[in-house]
Motif scaffolding. Structure first.
Motif, PDB file in Angstrom:
ATOM      1  N   ASN A 102       0.826  -1.217   0.000  1.00  0.00           N
ATOM      2  CA  ASN A 102       0.000   0.000   0.000  1.00  0.00           C
ATOM      3  C   ASN A 102       0.852   1.256   0.000  1.00  0.00           C
ATOM      4  N   ILE A 105       2.299   1.704  -3.459  1.00  0.00           N
ATOM      5  CA  ILE A 105       1.335   2.264  -4.418  1.00  0.00           C
ATOM      6  C   ILE A 105       1.227   3.773  -4.212  1.00  0.00           C
TER       7      ILE A 105
ATOM      8  N   HIS B  79      -7.227   3.422  -6.809  1.00  0.00           N
ATOM      9  CA  HIS B  79      -6.072   2.997  -6.000  1.00  0.00           C
ATOM     10  C   HIS B  79      -6.456   2.797  -4.532  1.00  0.00           C
ATOM     11  N   ILE B  82      -7.713  -0.646  -4.000  1.00  0.00           N
ATOM     12  CA  ILE B  82      -6.669  -1.673  -3.852  1.00  0.00           C
ATOM     13  C   ILE B  82      -6.197  -1.681  -2.402  1.00  0.00           C
ATOM     14  N   MET B  83      -5.879  -0.498  -1.895  1.00  0.00           N
ATOM     15  CA  MET B  83      -5.320  -0.400  -0.536  1.00  0.00           C
ATOM     16  C   MET B  83      -6.303  -0.911   0.513  1.00  0.00           C
ATOM     17  N   ASP B  84      -7.601  -0.702   0.272  1.00  0.00           N
ATOM     18  CA  ASP B  84      -8.631  -1.169   1.219  1.00  0.00           C
ATOM     19  C   ASP B  84      -9.110  -2.572   0.891  1.00  0.00           C
ATOM     20  N   ILE B 105      -3.442  -1.169 -10.511  1.00  0.00           N
ATOM     21  CA  ILE B 105      -2.346  -0.217 -10.272  1.00  0.00           C
ATOM     22  C   ILE B 105      -2.043   0.541 -11.564  1.00  0.00           C
TER      23      ILE B 105
END
Lengths: 325, 325
Positions: A102, A105, B79, B82-84, B105
């Motif tokens: 994370n 990114i 994005h 993705i992180m969550d 990404i």
């Protein structure tokens, strides 16, 4: 004045090291500083500075945009390392191994934006043109990376597709850097176009040389194990040329080898190289490097500037052609 | 002419739907088109268009930059998802669920660059200023997202830190959008500053309203389950205010509840809401929304334009304040 390569490198490095980053949040900016510290060839800003210096005595004005391109390049490496799940980058742990995916990114995203921050410093009259080249270049680099990922699931990639991929993924950024340097130097549109072509051809040679070194370099000069591409089953100029040149039997054998997960690393590498030898692949790759380099130099010869002012770019092309790492 | 909200929304939507994307590689551009198709409020381009229309009869010139901000906003959602590890976005599978993390990404990266492509269409005399605002805004949004991630590992976040985080993560982008609209409209620097403040305060109210709705909205109007933030243990205005207001005992109880993974969802939500009730948290949050909205309207009142030209922005502020979703 005309700067030599070492002077330009020193100026670029000093500028890169002095880039101001906010202190907070340190979790966002530390990975960025870490990524940019790790050196590398600084080839793209060097091309920008040399292209500028062909037409212009001073190179101060090119530094922010040259740095923007280098920051962009390092952003792509950071995100590529996530996509490849790479543990190491330039001998140090990759950002996602050190800080997590994370963070990698988000710090990458901030790096990309930071690259655009640096463009703010361009002369306002040149900014529209610079932004256009920068955007065009960056988007193409993403397209190249996408093709590279798409190719992973293909058994065989036609040579034209492979060359198109490395043009986008690698060569275009060298060309964009050079074109931006030329714009800042005050080159005519025609000369800018020729320098773009020069760097594009050089970039093709550069990537194919990379592919050759990964199989035929030495661990001492390359700084990493030889044969990594073969072990990862990566599409390279060598595999692509080999699949294209081989007859049906040998193609089957090569494809089987590249997918084989049971062979010892050394055995696998040796057998693939043996096939390359039988097909004359190394020679074909060397010829491609030489041809692209010759095309680059031809484009450079057409640039309307005194020969001695183009010397640095000529030397750089020669150095990249013959490089050992 | 003065456009009403529906006219502006229609213009923005038509512009967004007509954005040209390359065909190839489809694996790169399909997720982008998918992300942008999914609608949403288009609040940020609407603010840009309304701010422009305060000073200027025609709004064609604001559309590319308004779209740039909306593309940027959707890039951050992509994005963030993705992180969550979010499965859904606006009722459809998230990009990384549909195409995988690597695609998400890279398509996000390309979206961010595409946002900058749209800025190329700005009037060249305004471009430096627009680029500066856009960069400043975007980088702050990344900083806000970083703080949000950093907060996940903290037991308690002071209210000032929470407010700073939502300022960066949410409010700044509304403010940046509005400022860019004002610049394109030809606002004076002073008016641009006031509109920036207007949208910043509005953004604070907007985010706190979001936090309230997640706990006190209805599934029917919100379009998702109520209490998601509580179940995820997310830091919100409500948890932050509660932790700050509670005595030591109740704080311990609340922290224990938020970390509890054994309770039934309904039980957990009910118990947290019970604590909020006892501490008067909902009222405090409603007051914060009202205060920020009032501050927004005060800033707007100071903008030197006829009152009727500011009517759309005033109505928007009122609508956001009272919204149900």
């Amino acid at each position: 004045m005309m700067y030599d390569k070492e002077q330009l490198s020193a100026r670029i490095e000093a500028y890169m090291q002095a880039l101001p980053f906010p202190q907070e949040p340190d979790t966002l900016y530390e990975p960025i500083v870490y990524s940019l510290e790790r050196g590398g060839k600084r080839l793209r800003p060097l091309l920008a500075a040399m292209a500028c210096n062909v037409f212009r005595e001073e190179i101060d004005d090119v530094l922010p945009c040259a740095a923007a391109i280098e920051v962009f390049h390092n952003f792509t490496l950071l995100h590529d390392d996530i996509m490849d799940n790479a543990a190491m980058r330039r001998g140090k742990p990759s950002v996602q191994r050190k800080w997590g995916v994370n963070s990698a990114i988000l710090s990458g995203d901030a790096m990309l934006i930071y690259a655009y921050r640096l463009l703010e410093q361009a002369d306002t009259s040149l900014l529209p043109q610079i932004l256009r080249i920068f955007n065009d270049t960056s988007l193409k680099v993403c397209e190249g990376q996408q093709y590279d990922m798409d190719f992973e699931s293909l058994e065989h990639v036609p040579m034209t597709d492979y060359l198109h991929m490395i043009e986008l993924k690698t060569a275009v950024l060298l060309a964009g850097a050079t074109a931006i340097g030329a714009v800042i130097g005050g080159a005519s549109e025609e000369d800018r176009g020729k320098l773009y072509t020069f760097a594009m051809q050089l970039g093709m040679a550069f990537q194919i040389r990379d592919d050759i070194l990964d199989s035929y370099g030495t661990e001492a000069t390359l700084g990493k194990k030889i044969g990594g591409d073969i072990l990862e089953g990566k599409k390279t100029f060598l595999t692509t040329a080999a699949m294209e040149t081989a007859d049906a039997d040998m193609r089957l054998k090569l494809a089987g080898l590249l997918h084989n997960r049971e062979l010892l690393d050394e055995t696998k590498i040796a057998r693939v190289l043996d096939i390359y030898d039988r097909l004359g692949i190394r020679e074909r790759a060397e010829k491609a490097v030489a041809d692209y380099t010759a095309a680059a130099l031809e484009a450079l010869a057409g640039v309307s500037a005194p020969e001695e002012r183009k010397g640095r770019l000529r030397d750089l092309a020669a150095a990249l052609n013959g490089r050992m790492h």
